[in-house]
Design a protein around this motif. Sequence first.
Motif, mmCIF file in Angstrom:
data_model
loop_
_atom_site.group_PDB
_atom_site.id
_atom_site.type_symbol
_atom_site.label_atom_id
_atom_site.label_comp_id
_atom_site.label_asym_id
_atom_site.label_seq_id
_atom_site.Cartn_x
_atom_site.Cartn_y
_atom_site.Cartn_z
ATOM 1 N N LEU A 305 0.825 -1.208 0.000
ATOM 2 C CA LEU A 305 0.000 0.000 0.000
ATOM 3 C C LEU A 305 0.858 1.257 0.000
ATOM 4 O O LEU A 305 0.472 2.275 -0.586
ATOM 5 N N ARG A 306 2.000 1.217 0.647
ATOM 6 C CA ARG A 306 2.920 2.360 0.567
ATOM 7 C C ARG A 306 3.428 2.530 -0.864
ATOM 8 O O ARG A 306 3.566 3.652 -1.352
ATOM 9 N N ARG A 307 3.729 1.406 -1.499
ATOM 10 C CA ARG A 307 4.208 1.458 -2.887
ATOM 11 C C ARG A 307 3.167 2.068 -3.811
ATOM 12 O O ARG A 307 3.509 2.711 -4.809
ATOM 13 N N LEU A 308 1.874 1.874 -3.474
ATOM 14 C CA LEU A 308 0.788 2.389 -4.308
ATOM 15 C C LEU A 308 0.268 3.741 -3.837
ATOM 16 O O LEU A 308 -0.772 4.203 -4.290
ATOM 17 N N HIS A 309 0.988 4.358 -2.900
ATOM 18 C CA HIS A 309 0.714 5.737 -2.465
ATOM 19 C C HIS A 309 -0.635 5.889 -1.759
ATOM 20 O O HIS A 309 -1.319 6.898 -1.940
ATOM 21 N N PHE A 310 -1.018 4.932 -0.942
ATOM 22 C CA PHE A 310 -2.221 5.083 -0.132
ATOM 23 C C PHE A 310 -1.936 6.032 1.025
ATOM 24 O O PHE A 310 -0.798 6.159 1.485
ATOM 25 N N ALA A 311 -2.995 6.660 1.505
ATOM 26 C CA ALA A 311 -2.869 7.555 2.649
ATOM 27 C C ALA A 311 -2.512 6.747 3.897
ATOM 28 O O ALA A 311 -2.973 5.609 4.048
#
Length: 436
Positions: A305-311
């Motif tokens: 999720l960090r890799r996909l730029h989630f809040a």
Amino acid sequence: MPKIKSAVTLCKTIMRNGYDAYAINAPLQKLVIEKTGKMEVDIACACDVDTLIKIFPNATAYNEDGAVGVLREQDVTLYFYPADVEDASHPERAQLSITPRLLRILQEEGQALKFNMQSPRTGRPDEGFADFDACGCVKLHGIPSFNLSQNYLRAIRALRFAANFDLPIEPQTWMAIIRSAPRILDYVPAREIMEEWRLVAAESMWKFVRLLYDAQILHGLMPEVAALACVMQERNDDGVMENVFDHTVECMRLYPEGRFSMDWFGVLAAMFHDIGKLYTAEQLNGRWTFYQHHRVGAGVTRKILRRLHFAPEHIDLVCHLVRYHMMFHFMLTDRGIRRFKALPETSRLIELCRADIMARGGSYTYFNHNQKYLDRAETEEIMLEPLLNGNEIMEHTNLPPGPAVGAIREALLQAQIAKQVTNVDDAKEFVRKYKM
């Protein structure tokens, strides 16, 4: 269509003579003939014009629009174009998809054909797509591969439309998406893919993920999720095996059928709930085990999720659901239920457990037990068990085992509920006095 079929027959004749041949973009040519009435077909062949004339004596040389020969038979005109035969050429040149003649027709009569090479710039999400109601499917305007090359994000939109509207994807469009999968991942930022993903309804997300997988896009976007298709597990105690990806998609389908029909992040957690099994799979005595997959999965989910730029707050929510999704699967004691109820998002965790059990056709014995114990968790712990057990009561009263001990134990519990006894010392004093 008879005209196209006759062209295919001629191609077979050329191939029997040892040269490759095919009708160029047969779906497009079929549409052109239907809409314009022009009985003309373009054919690509690997032989030169002299050989072509030997095969078809009625053929003649032709040097317009890039063609090398022409054959007129009855009411059909066939134009022959040189096919690519170089081993070192780009793979996409190996099959012609458009000729100058077809291109000119599209430019002159594109509106009538509804087959524009250049889609009008409208700024709308459905720009580049045919009308869904008219064609009953998700279809890109014009030549799908050319259309996608203008904006590869349309491939993700096509999958989104298919999932949300429960529509099939037109075959040519589908093949263009599959062929373009590497370019979609190369040129479309992950942030834009996820913005499209956020527009997928919660109850349709399982279809969207399945389409991403089938189109080979998920493999590049979330390889950890796609790899679950290679991890096997027992569906339940009957020994039937399934791959974890199929189970995951089924769990995503079932989760919104409960109380959280619009819970997008809950469905996302369902997609990641077994991601840890990829890293914890071990085979012991012929059975696969996945110990601590929930803990490991929470860490892997955070990385993805960090890799996909989630809040950050959304990452924390999904990782929390993944981390604790197994807790309600076990038969919990009063203490365990209290620990569970102290967690955030217990309603989502219960719903995730329900979907997980249903997806595997499992038993609800522990689930139903825990549901009943949830009400007990509202009762103060001091009211559930006496402060002294039977052995301790006998120790402080010098009573032998028997009904009297049970009567004192029950009396002690009632005194605790009435808050007449609030600690162990009070309990000892109470049982001594009660004996008298």
